[in-house]
Design a protein around this motif. Structure first.
Motif, PDB file in Angstrom:
ATOM      1  N   TYR A  41     -39.014  13.550  26.949  1.00  0.00           N
ATOM      2  CA  TYR A  41     -38.980  13.707  28.800  1.00  0.00           C
ATOM      3  C   TYR A  41     -39.424  14.675  29.072  1.00  0.00           C
ATOM      4  CZ  TYR A  41     -36.103   8.962  28.158  1.00  0.00           C
ATOM      5  OH  TYR A  41     -34.976   7.956  26.727  1.00  0.00           O
ATOM      6  N   PHE A  42     -40.758  14.197  29.605  1.00  0.00           N
ATOM      7  CA  PHE A  42     -41.020  15.602  30.765  1.00  0.00           C
ATOM      8  C   PHE A  42     -41.018  15.062  32.957  1.00  0.00           C
ATOM      9  CE2 PHE A  42     -44.027  13.803  26.918  1.00  0.00           C
ATOM     10  CZ  PHE A  42     -44.025  15.480  26.695  1.00  0.00           C
ATOM     11  N   ALA A  43     -41.208  15.705  33.163  1.00  0.00           N
ATOM     12  CA  ALA A  43     -41.341  16.148  34.433  1.00  0.00           C
ATOM     13  C   ALA A  43     -42.123  15.873  35.150  1.00  0.00           C
ATOM     14  CB  ALA A  43     -40.967  17.204  35.384  1.00  0.00           C
ATOM     15  N   PRO A  44     -41.951  14.761  36.068  1.00  0.00           N
ATOM     16  CA  PRO A  44     -43.339  13.895  37.442  1.00  0.00           C
ATOM     17  C   PRO A  44     -44.241  14.959  37.314  1.00  0.00           C
ATOM     18  CG  PRO A  44     -41.578  13.400  38.305  1.00  0.00           C
ATOM     19  CD  PRO A  44     -40.774  14.009  36.472  1.00  0.00           C
ATOM     20  N   ASN A  45     -45.562  14.156  37.840  1.00  0.00           N
ATOM     21  CA  ASN A  45     -46.795  15.353  38.206  1.00  0.00           C
ATOM     22  C   ASN A  45     -46.417  15.310  39.794  1.00  0.00           C
ATOM     23  OD1 ASN A  45     -48.422  17.312  38.624  1.00  0.00           O
ATOM     24  ND2 ASN A  45     -49.957  16.200  37.078  1.00  0.00           N
ATOM     25  N   VAL A  46     -46.048  15.131  40.360  1.00  0.00           N
ATOM     26  CA  VAL A  46     -46.158  14.730  41.543  1.00  0.00           C
ATOM     27  C   VAL A  46     -47.282  16.120  42.449  1.00  0.00           C
ATOM     28  CG1 VAL A  46     -44.138  13.759  41.476  1.00  0.00           C
ATOM     29  CG2 VAL A  46     -44.212  16.222  42.658  1.00  0.00           C
ATOM     30  N   TYR A  47     -47.306  16.989  42.309  1.00  0.00           N
ATOM     31  CA  TYR A  47     -48.450  17.980  42.566  1.00  0.00           C
ATOM     32  C   TYR A  47     -49.797  18.164  41.722  1.00  0.00           C
ATOM     33  CZ  TYR A  47     -44.418  18.838  45.423  1.00  0.00           C
ATOM     34  OH  TYR A  47     -43.156  18.850  46.866  1.00  0.00           O
ATOM     35  N   SER A  48     -49.990  16.745  42.103  1.00  0.00           N
ATOM     36  CA  SER A  48     -52.088  17.692  41.106  1.00  0.00           C
ATOM     37  C   SER A  48     -52.966  17.699  41.871  1.00  0.00           C
ATOM     38  CB  SER A  48     -51.714  16.221  40.460  1.00  0.00           C
ATOM     39  OG  SER A  48     -52.318  14.936  41.134  1.00  0.00           O
ATOM     40  N   LEU A  49     -53.109  17.385  43.510  1.00  0.00           N
ATOM     41  CA  LEU A  49     -54.043  18.146  44.908  1.00  0.00           C
ATOM     42  C   LEU A  49     -54.063  19.844  44.500  1.00  0.00           C
ATOM     43  CD1 LEU A  49     -54.077  15.676  47.144  1.00  0.00           C
ATOM     44  CD2 LEU A  49     -54.979  15.744  45.309  1.00  0.00           C
ATOM     45  N   SER A  50     -55.011  19.851  44.338  1.00  0.00           N
ATOM     46  CA  SER A  50     -55.434  21.673  44.737  1.00  0.00           C
ATOM     47  C   SER A  50     -54.953  22.071  46.453  1.00  0.00           C
ATOM     48  CB  SER A  50     -56.212  22.266  44.371  1.00  0.00           C
ATOM     49  OG  SER A  50     -57.048  21.345  45.782  1.00  0.00           O
ATOM     50  N   ARG A  51     -54.028  23.115  46.416  1.00  0.00           N
ATOM     51  CA  ARG A  51     -54.486  23.229  48.197  1.00  0.00           C
ATOM     52  C   ARG A  51     -54.795  22.959  48.896  1.00  0.00           C
ATOM     53  NH1 ARG A  51     -49.581  27.018  49.438  1.00  0.00           N
ATOM     54  NH2 ARG A  51     -49.204  27.094  47.439  1.00  0.00           N
ATOM     55  N   ALA A  52     -56.117  23.457  48.692  1.00  0.00           N
ATOM     56  CA  ALA A  52     -57.243  23.309  49.512  1.00  0.00           C
ATOM     57  C   ALA A  52     -57.698  22.326  49.609  1.00  0.00           C
ATOM     58  CB  ALA A  52     -58.495  24.246  49.216  1.00  0.00           C
ATOM     59  N   LEU A  53     -57.735  20.797  48.594  1.00  0.00           N
ATOM     60  CA  LEU A  53     -57.474  20.097  48.979  1.00  0.00           C
ATOM     61  C   LEU A  53     -57.096  19.170  49.751  1.00  0.00           C
ATOM     62  CD1 LEU A  53     -59.807  17.156  47.979  1.00  0.00           C
ATOM     63  CD2 LEU A  53     -58.216  16.786  45.993  1.00  0.00           C
TER      64      LEU A  53
END
Length: 89
Positions: A41-53
């Motif tokens: 089991y992996f943690a979900p990837n919820v923060y895939s956007l860069s801060r600038a975007l």
């Protein structure tokens, strides 16, 4: 399409894309050595956007007040003419 990652003690990790929705999803057989493997089991990837975007997206949602000069010159609109021979215009 859901994917399920399993870890075989002998061969390592492998991913199955076509696993039945019904049934046991905690264990599967390794496609290489046919041993029983446990699911990883992996943690979900919820923060895939860069801060600038993400900040640019948030800025786009705020209404901005602009002056006439910033909007540019008014271009005259083309009058809709009679493009069809049966119409009078």
């Amino acid at each position: 399409m859901p994917s399920y990652t399993f870890r075989c003690n002998d061969c390592g990790d492998f991913t199955l894309f076509f696993k039945s929705m019904a049934g046991n999803k905690d264990k599967s057989t390794c496609p290489i050595c046919q041993l029983e493997s446990n699911r990883v089991y992996f943690a979900p990837n919820v923060y895939s956007l860069s801060r600038a975007l993400s900040s640019q997206i948030e800025k786009g949602m705020e209404p901005q007040i602009m002056s006439r000069e910033e909007l540019g010159p008014n271009k005259p609109r083309k009058k809709a003419g009679a493009n069809r021979p049966w119409q009078f215009g």
